[in-house]
Design a protein around this motif. Structure first.
Motif, mmCIF file in Angstrom:
data_model
loop_
_atom_site.group_PDB
_atom_site.id
_atom_site.type_symbol
_atom_site.label_atom_id
_atom_site.label_comp_id
_atom_site.label_asym_id
_atom_site.label_seq_id
_atom_site.Cartn_x
_atom_site.Cartn_y
_atom_site.Cartn_z
ATOM 1 N N VAL A 1 0.860 -1.181 0.000
ATOM 2 C CA VAL A 1 0.000 0.000 0.000
ATOM 3 C C VAL A 1 0.898 1.233 0.000
ATOM 4 C CG1 VAL A 1 -0.152 -0.006 2.529
ATOM 5 C CG2 VAL A 1 -1.885 1.187 1.173
ATOM 6 N N ARG A 2 0.529 2.216 -0.847
ATOM 7 C CA ARG A 2 1.279 3.475 -0.901
ATOM 8 C C ARG A 2 0.749 4.385 0.207
ATOM 9 N NH1 ARG A 2 4.013 6.600 -4.710
ATOM 10 N NH2 ARG A 2 4.876 4.584 -5.337
ATOM 11 N N ILE A 3 1.604 4.688 1.182
ATOM 12 C CA ILE A 3 1.150 5.510 2.290
ATOM 13 C C ILE A 3 1.906 6.836 2.378
ATOM 14 C CG2 ILE A 3 0.357 3.552 3.651
ATOM 15 C CD1 ILE A 3 2.907 3.744 5.278
ATOM 16 N N ASP A 4 2.816 7.061 1.443
ATOM 17 C CA ASP A 4 3.493 8.351 1.356
ATOM 18 C C ASP A 4 4.043 8.483 -0.054
ATOM 19 O OD1 ASP A 4 4.286 10.808 2.167
ATOM 20 O OD2 ASP A 4 5.807 10.151 3.575
ATOM 21 N N GLU A 5 4.510 9.669 -0.391
ATOM 22 C CA GLU A 5 4.909 9.952 -1.768
ATOM 23 C C GLU A 5 5.937 8.957 -2.282
ATOM 24 O OE1 GLU A 5 6.560 13.687 -4.499
ATOM 25 O OE2 GLU A 5 6.186 13.944 -2.355
ATOM 26 N N GLN A 6 6.896 8.600 -1.478
ATOM 27 C CA GLN A 6 7.956 7.688 -1.913
ATOM 28 C C GLN A 6 8.086 6.500 -0.960
ATOM 29 O OE1 GLN A 6 11.451 10.156 -2.291
ATOM 30 N NE2 GLN A 6 10.865 10.871 -4.312
ATOM 31 N N TYR A 7 6.971 6.060 -0.393
ATOM 32 C CA TYR A 7 7.042 4.985 0.593
ATOM 33 C C TYR A 7 5.860 4.049 0.453
ATOM 34 C CZ TYR A 7 8.256 2.698 4.979
ATOM 35 O OH TYR A 7 8.623 1.786 5.916
ATOM 36 N N ASN A 8 6.151 2.776 0.187
ATOM 37 C CA ASN A 8 5.133 1.727 0.174
ATOM 38 C C ASN A 8 5.368 0.805 1.373
ATOM 39 O OD1 ASN A 8 4.291 2.791 -2.217
ATOM 40 N ND2 ASN A 8 4.913 1.091 -3.488
ATOM 41 N N VAL A 9 4.287 0.291 1.924
ATOM 42 C CA VAL A 9 4.386 -0.665 3.021
ATOM 43 C C VAL A 9 3.912 -2.025 2.532
ATOM 44 C CG1 VAL A 9 3.434 -1.358 5.248
ATOM 45 C CG2 VAL A 9 4.177 0.990 4.893
ATOM 46 N N SER A 10 4.768 -3.036 2.666
ATOM 47 C CA SER A 10 4.353 -4.418 2.398
ATOM 48 C C SER A 10 3.749 -4.972 3.677
ATOM 49 C CB SER A 10 5.556 -5.265 1.971
ATOM 50 O OG SER A 10 6.122 -4.760 0.777
ATOM 51 N N TYR A 11 2.590 -5.578 3.563
ATOM 52 C CA TYR A 11 1.933 -6.026 4.784
ATOM 53 C C TYR A 11 1.138 -7.299 4.518
ATOM 54 C CZ TYR A 11 -2.499 -4.290 2.900
ATOM 55 O OH TYR A 11 -3.613 -4.097 2.122
ATOM 56 N N GLY A 12 0.838 -7.995 5.615
ATOM 57 C CA GLY A 12 -0.019 -9.167 5.506
ATOM 58 C C GLY A 12 0.733 -10.468 5.718
ATOM 59 N N ILE A 13 -0.021 -11.498 6.083
ATOM 60 C CA ILE A 13 0.493 -12.839 6.325
ATOM 61 C C ILE A 13 -0.279 -13.807 5.432
ATOM 62 C CG2 ILE A 13 0.853 -14.641 8.067
ATOM 63 C CD1 ILE A 13 2.477 -12.180 8.623
ATOM 64 N N LEU A 14 0.410 -14.797 4.891
ATOM 65 C CA LEU A 14 -0.241 -15.788 4.035
ATOM 66 C C LEU A 14 -0.691 -16.986 4.871
ATOM 67 C CD1 LEU A 14 2.251 -15.758 1.014
ATOM 68 C CD2 LEU A 14 0.217 -14.333 1.382
ATOM 69 N N ALA A 15 -1.738 -17.658 4.382
ATOM 70 C CA ALA A 15 -2.310 -18.789 5.118
ATOM 71 C C ALA A 15 -1.387 -20.007 5.138
ATOM 72 C CB ALA A 15 -3.667 -19.169 4.533
ATOM 73 N N ASP A 16 -0.332 -20.005 4.316
ATOM 74 C CA ASP A 16 0.616 -21.127 4.351
ATOM 75 C C ASP A 16 1.812 -20.832 5.256
ATOM 76 O OD1 ASP A 16 1.937 -19.239 2.840
ATOM 77 O OD2 ASP A 16 2.544 -20.618 1.253
ATOM 78 N N ASN A 17 1.690 -19.799 6.089
ATOM 79 C CA ASN A 17 2.743 -19.491 7.051
ATOM 80 C C ASN A 17 3.057 -20.726 7.899
ATOM 81 O OD1 ASN A 17 3.571 -18.487 9.955
ATOM 82 N ND2 ASN A 17 4.040 -16.810 8.561
ATOM 83 N N PRO A 18 4.338 -20.997 8.188
ATOM 84 C CA PRO A 18 4.691 -22.205 8.950
ATOM 85 C C PRO A 18 3.941 -22.355 10.269
ATOM 86 C CG PRO A 18 6.657 -21.217 8.004
ATOM 87 C CD PRO A 18 5.531 -20.280 7.711
ATOM 88 N N ALA A 19 3.653 -21.242 10.939
ATOM 89 C CA ALA A 19 2.915 -21.344 12.203
ATOM 90 C C ALA A 19 1.521 -21.913 11.975
ATOM 91 C CB ALA A 19 2.822 -19.969 12.856
ATOM 92 N N PHE A 20 0.857 -21.466 10.888
ATOM 93 C CA PHE A 20 -0.476 -21.992 10.578
ATOM 94 C C PHE A 20 -0.379 -23.453 10.132
ATOM 95 C CE2 PHE A 20 -1.337 -17.382 9.100
ATOM 96 C CZ PHE A 20 -1.461 -16.974 10.411
ATOM 97 N N GLN A 21 0.656 -23.772 9.337
ATOM 98 C CA GLN A 21 0.841 -25.144 8.878
ATOM 99 C C GLN A 21 0.950 -26.104 10.061
ATOM 100 O OE1 GLN A 21 3.848 -25.967 5.896
ATOM 101 N NE2 GLN A 21 3.706 -23.903 5.078
ATOM 102 N N LYS A 22 1.756 -25.740 11.042
ATOM 103 C CA LYS A 22 1.955 -26.620 12.196
ATOM 104 C C LYS A 22 0.658 -26.804 12.975
ATOM 105 C CE LYS A 22 6.828 -25.323 12.595
ATOM 106 N NZ LYS A 22 7.811 -24.522 13.344
ATOM 107 N N LEU A 23 -0.088 -25.732 13.110
ATOM 108 C CA LEU A 23 -1.360 -25.832 13.825
ATOM 109 C C LEU A 23 -2.326 -26.743 13.078
ATOM 110 C CD1 LEU A 23 -3.122 -25.003 16.168
ATOM 111 C CD2 LEU A 23 -3.701 -22.892 14.942
ATOM 112 N N VAL A 24 -2.404 -26.575 11.754
ATOM 113 C CA VAL A 24 -3.269 -27.424 10.935
ATOM 114 C C VAL A 24 -2.812 -28.881 11.008
ATOM 115 C CG1 VAL A 24 -3.920 -27.952 8.544
ATOM 116 C CG2 VAL A 24 -4.042 -25.601 9.377
ATOM 117 N N GLN A 25 -1.497 -29.109 10.945
ATOM 118 C CA GLN A 25 -0.976 -30.471 11.017
ATOM 119 C C GLN A 25 -1.348 -31.146 12.339
ATOM 120 O OE1 GLN A 25 3.074 -29.009 9.247
ATOM 121 N NE2 GLN A 25 3.233 -31.189 9.633
ATOM 122 N N GLY A 26 -1.111 -30.420 13.430
ATOM 123 C CA GLY A 26 -1.398 -30.986 14.739
ATOM 124 C C GLY A 26 -2.875 -31.306 14.910
#
Length: 409
Positions: free
Chosen positions: A283-308
């Protein structure tokens, strides 16, 4: 009144003064009624360029604020979902510990509890805000998680107490010659039957792996690995498409019995349930600055929880429960890192949001100072000019009465 040479200069001076006063009165009346200094840029020519610059900056700032508001709402929704996952994981950890107790095992229906928890995790990973699935990366128009694949796929596993290698012979395991019939589903969901012949006198575990894995239309795959990535290498024969698998003996052999092959949910690291992509949103939040944000559902923490949860939902084997508990413990340890990353993104967005809000207040005041007038002060000034205009008319009227006859009188 007729102007003469003697009175022309005075008449012209008084007339010009009256016209200027009348124009000023009209201008002040317009300002007092509208609240603005001018109806066009020409009326504020000395400040027009500065006003245009401020208006442009103000418009851009409003867009940046809309972007930060949208990004923050998404991140806060994701943060709330991860908080709920942590609660579910902690509750399931307690239930698994309780289920492992001989005195309390009968009081816990761990399979049903795990299935419900797995469904809740799937719903959280499919969190939707304004038509966007937040954990799906760039493919946000589709659910991040396929509910049919969220559970661990079917898997047959050998006895956990017996370590195997590719060179382990069937004879050493006490297996007699026979045939395995594997009925499974392929990646397209079609049922496939594979017959695997084995000879106890000549075959080893590698031969079994090759016989299963070399079938091109196979619905199953075989491998050697420890349960949950730890412990003795075990023989795993699993479905390739997250579907069902059934293995039976069709000959006189006793392969399944001698190897202690048991149907246990697949514990391998797996994110087949994820239907999104790997694009991280920006997301562009300033003239020369973008912020990358968000987590994907295949994140290792979610994978381990789903596996368990997937393992716990598919078996009551105590060894399997121990592995499931290990996965859930790992997820509980990893989820705070996910929460921290989301929190850092929120903090970063809020920092620019505050800056833009401050500038918006400044720019709005600066634009107002250029465009608008102080109405009470303008009314007071208008009164002065109206008095001056009236005086001008009186002076012109009296000047028209001047003549030599009146002067000599």
């Amino acid at each position: 009144m007729v102007s003469r040479v003697a009175t022309y200069t005075n008449h012209t001076l008084l007339s010009d003064l009256a016209i200027r006063n009348a124009a000023k009165v009209t201008d002040l009346q317009n300002q007092a009624s509208s609240g603005y200094k001018s109806r066009d840029y020409a009326g504020i020519a000395d400040s027009a360029q500065r006003l245009l610059n401020l208006e442009g900056e103000y418009t851009r700032t409003e867009q940046y604020l809309r972007n930060t508001t949208q990004a923050k709402l998404r991140l806060q929704s994701m943060e709330s979902a991860v908080d709920s996952m942590m609660t579910i994981a902690t509750e399931m950890k307690s239930l698994l510990i309780q289920a492992s107790s001989a005195q309390q095992a009968d009081d816990v229906n761990i399979k049903d509890e795990a299935k419900q928890a797995l469904q809740q995790i799937a719903n959280l990973l499919n969190t939707n805000l304004d038509g966007r699935y937040l954990f799906a990366g760039g493919r946000s128009e589709e659910p991040a998680v396929d509910l049919d694949k969220i559970g661990a796929p079917d898997n047959y596993m050998s006895d956990m107490d017996v370590a195997l290698t590719g060179a382990t012979t069937l004879a050493s395991l006490g297996v007699t010659t026979g045939q395995l019939q594997i009925v499974s589903t392929d990646v397209n969901g079609n049922s496939v039957t594979t017959n695997v012949n084995y000879n106890a006198a000549t075959d080893d575990i590698d031969d079994i792996l090759d016989a299963i894995n070399s079938v091109t239309t196979n619905g199953a795959i075989a491998s050697l690995r420890g349960f949950g990535g730890n412990g003795n290498p075990l023989l795993n024969i699993e479905n390739v498409g997250n579907g069902s698998i059934t293995i039976t003996e069709t000959g006189a052999g006793d392969f399944l019995t001698q190897l202690g092959m048991e149907k246990i949910p697949n514990p391998r690291p797996d994110a087949d349930y994820y239907d999104g992509d790997q694009q991280i949103l920006e997301v562009r939040i300033d003239e020369q600055y973008n912020v990358s944000y968000g987590i994907l559902a295949d994140n290792p923490a979610f994978q381990k929880l789903v596996q368990g949860l997937g393992i716990a939902a598919g078996t009551e084997d105590q060894d399997a429960m121990t592995v499931a508990l290990g996965f859930i413990n790992d997820a509980i340890n990893d989820l705070p890192n996910v929460q921290g990353q989301i929190g850092l993104d929120i903090s970063n967005v809020e920092r620019f949001e505050t800056r833009h809000q401050d500038f918006k207040v400044f720019a709005a005041q600066a634009i107002s100072d250029i465009e608008t007038v102080d109405v009470p002060l303008t009314l007071a000034e208008l009164s002065q000019y109206e008095t001056a205009l009236q005086a001008s008319f009186i002076a012109i009227s009296r000047a028209s009465d001047l003549s030599l006859a009146n002067y000599l009188r």
